[in-house]
Design a protein around this motif. Structure first.
Motif, mmCIF file in Angstrom:
data_model
loop_
_atom_site.group_PDB
_atom_site.id
_atom_site.type_symbol
_atom_site.label_atom_id
_atom_site.label_comp_id
_atom_site.label_asym_id
_atom_site.label_seq_id
_atom_site.Cartn_x
_atom_site.Cartn_y
_atom_site.Cartn_z
ATOM 1 N N ARG A 52 5.605 -9.456 -22.752
ATOM 2 C CA ARG A 52 6.750 -9.696 -23.194
ATOM 3 C C ARG A 52 7.921 -9.348 -22.390
ATOM 4 N N ALA A 53 7.912 -8.440 -21.498
ATOM 5 C CA ALA A 53 8.877 -8.039 -20.443
ATOM 6 C C ALA A 53 8.819 -9.064 -19.420
ATOM 7 N N PHE A 54 7.765 -9.693 -19.017
ATOM 8 C CA PHE A 54 7.659 -10.730 -18.114
ATOM 9 C C PHE A 54 8.252 -12.063 -18.671
ATOM 10 N N VAL A 55 8.015 -12.215 -19.682
ATOM 11 C CA VAL A 55 8.679 -13.286 -20.233
ATOM 12 C C VAL A 55 10.069 -13.305 -20.408
ATOM 13 N N ALA A 56 10.601 -11.949 -20.959
ATOM 14 C CA ALA A 56 12.034 -11.756 -20.809
ATOM 15 C C ALA A 56 12.796 -12.039 -19.593
ATOM 16 N N ARG A 57 12.117 -11.378 -18.658
ATOM 17 C CA ARG A 57 12.812 -11.293 -17.244
ATOM 18 C C ARG A 57 12.857 -12.760 -16.723
ATOM 19 N N ALA A 58 11.556 -13.620 -17.054
ATOM 20 C CA ALA A 58 11.578 -15.029 -16.425
ATOM 21 C C ALA A 58 12.678 -15.780 -17.182
ATOM 22 N N LEU A 59 13.037 -15.464 -18.706
ATOM 23 C CA LEU A 59 13.923 -16.192 -19.073
ATOM 24 C C LEU A 59 15.357 -15.891 -18.641
ATOM 25 N N GLU A 60 15.678 -14.650 -18.301
ATOM 26 C CA GLU A 60 16.810 -14.032 -17.792
ATOM 27 C C GLU A 60 16.994 -14.930 -16.359
ATOM 28 N N ILE A 61 16.102 -14.867 -15.523
ATOM 29 C CA ILE A 61 16.173 -15.398 -14.307
ATOM 30 C C ILE A 61 16.470 -16.899 -14.363
ATOM 31 N N ALA A 62 15.698 -17.670 -15.311
ATOM 32 C CA ALA A 62 16.012 -18.958 -15.522
ATOM 33 C C ALA A 62 17.340 -19.274 -15.815
ATOM 34 N N GLY A 63 17.724 -18.334 -16.892
ATOM 35 C CA GLY A 63 18.876 -18.815 -17.440
ATOM 36 C C GLY A 63 20.257 -18.558 -16.309
ATOM 37 N N GLN A 64 20.184 -17.603 -15.648
ATOM 38 C CA GLN A 64 20.890 -17.195 -14.506
ATOM 39 C C GLN A 64 21.120 -18.242 -13.224
ATOM 40 N N ASN A 65 19.918 -18.859 -13.082
ATOM 41 C CA ASN A 65 19.486 -19.511 -11.887
ATOM 42 C C ASN A 65 18.689 -20.851 -12.088
ATOM 43 N N PRO A 66 19.400 -21.707 -12.850
ATOM 44 C CA PRO A 66 18.663 -22.798 -13.305
ATOM 45 C C PRO A 66 18.430 -23.961 -12.162
ATOM 46 N N ASP A 67 19.186 -23.828 -11.055
ATOM 47 C CA ASP A 67 19.254 -24.568 -10.191
ATOM 48 C C ASP A 67 17.911 -24.701 -9.287
ATOM 49 N N PHE A 68 17.358 -23.848 -8.968
ATOM 50 C CA PHE A 68 15.831 -23.756 -8.428
ATOM 51 C C PHE A 68 14.821 -24.456 -9.178
ATOM 52 N N LEU A 69 14.955 -24.753 -10.546
ATOM 53 C CA LEU A 69 13.794 -25.051 -11.229
ATOM 54 C C LEU A 69 13.863 -26.646 -11.228
ATOM 55 N N PRO A 70 12.771 -27.118 -11.520
ATOM 56 C CA PRO A 70 12.669 -28.703 -11.777
ATOM 57 C C PRO A 70 13.773 -29.185 -12.832
ATOM 58 N N ARG A 71 14.308 -30.398 -12.461
ATOM 59 C CA ARG A 71 14.781 -30.923 -13.562
ATOM 60 C C ARG A 71 14.603 -31.052 -14.967
ATOM 61 N N THR A 72 13.159 -31.194 -15.090
ATOM 62 C CA THR A 72 12.702 -31.229 -16.351
ATOM 63 C C THR A 72 12.393 -29.934 -17.118
ATOM 64 N N PHE A 73 12.630 -29.092 -16.376
ATOM 65 C CA PHE A 73 12.481 -27.717 -16.861
ATOM 66 C C PHE A 73 13.559 -27.586 -18.029
ATOM 67 N N GLU A 74 13.526 -27.270 -19.304
ATOM 68 C CA GLU A 74 14.418 -26.865 -20.127
ATOM 69 C C GLU A 74 14.631 -25.118 -20.637
ATOM 70 N N VAL A 75 15.590 -24.880 -20.020
ATOM 71 C CA VAL A 75 15.727 -23.356 -20.282
ATOM 72 C C VAL A 75 16.084 -23.207 -21.631
ATOM 73 N N GLN A 76 16.763 -23.866 -22.399
ATOM 74 C CA GLN A 76 17.247 -23.889 -23.727
ATOM 75 C C GLN A 76 15.777 -23.846 -24.603
ATOM 76 N N GLU A 77 14.847 -24.680 -24.213
ATOM 77 C CA GLU A 77 13.822 -24.901 -25.001
ATOM 78 C C GLU A 77 12.867 -23.587 -24.742
ATOM 79 N N MET A 78 12.969 -23.079 -23.464
ATOM 80 C CA MET A 78 12.080 -21.749 -23.467
ATOM 81 C C MET A 78 12.810 -20.493 -24.065
ATOM 82 N N ARG A 79 14.250 -20.767 -23.979
ATOM 83 C CA ARG A 79 15.056 -19.784 -24.940
ATOM 84 C C ARG A 79 14.660 -19.749 -26.453
#
Length: 158
Positions: A52-79
């Motif tokens: 759970r902590a791993f996933v929470a941290r990944a969501l935090e990183i994805a939310g703050q740094n969406p530029d390095f993720l593929p365009r098809t990755f949806e941060v809002q869907e992960m959230r």
């Protein structure tokens, strides 16, 4: 009856209906629940306490740094998935605890009923002579009848 009767309750039909209605309401409030096959269940990774902590941290990183993720990755869907998991988790835990208590109680009550039935059967066989119970006791006795094993054919001789 057994001497160790752990559960002795009269459970009303109204209470049973109220509980079944409450379960139906829970199912109605969770229309998005999915079913999995055993193979699908085994193939999926588990999100447990350690992850759970791993996933929470990944969501935090994805939310703050969406530029390095593929365009098809949806941060809002992960959230949405993480938020839904966090809302469902305490419900699932509570239902698991309830299920365990229900299963244990059903097991105890079933064992008590079966033990009482054995007492009736055994006393009927030995003390019920001449009471017209032979047919009913014979029918009950079929529960203990062993099925005849099929004899395997002898191997052909050459």
């Amino acid at each position: 009856m057994t001497t160790n009767n752990r559960v002795s309750v009269e459970f009303s039909a109204e209470d049973q209906k109220a509980i079944l209605d409450a379960i139906a309401l829970i199912r109605q409030k969770l229309p998005f629940l999915v079913g999995l096959t055993a193979d699908e269940r085994r193939a999926l990774p588990r999100l447990g306490d350690k992850s759970r902590a791993f996933v929470a941290r990944a969501l935090e990183i994805a939310g703050q740094n969406p530029d390095f993720l593929p365009r098809t990755f949806e941060v809002q869907e992960m959230r949405r998935d993480v938020e839904l998991f966090e809302k469902l988790y305490p419900i699932a835990l509570s239902l698991r605890q309830l299920d365990e208590l229900l299963e244990d109680t059903t097991t105890v009550v079933g064992a008590e009923a079966y033990g009482a039935a054995l007492t009736v059967y055994n006393f009927g066989r030995y003390s019920g002579k001449g009471l017209g119970l032979d047919g009913a006791l014979d029918e009950m006795g079929r529960r203990f009848a062993r099925k005849a094993r099929r004899s395997e054919p002898a191997a052909p001789t050459v």
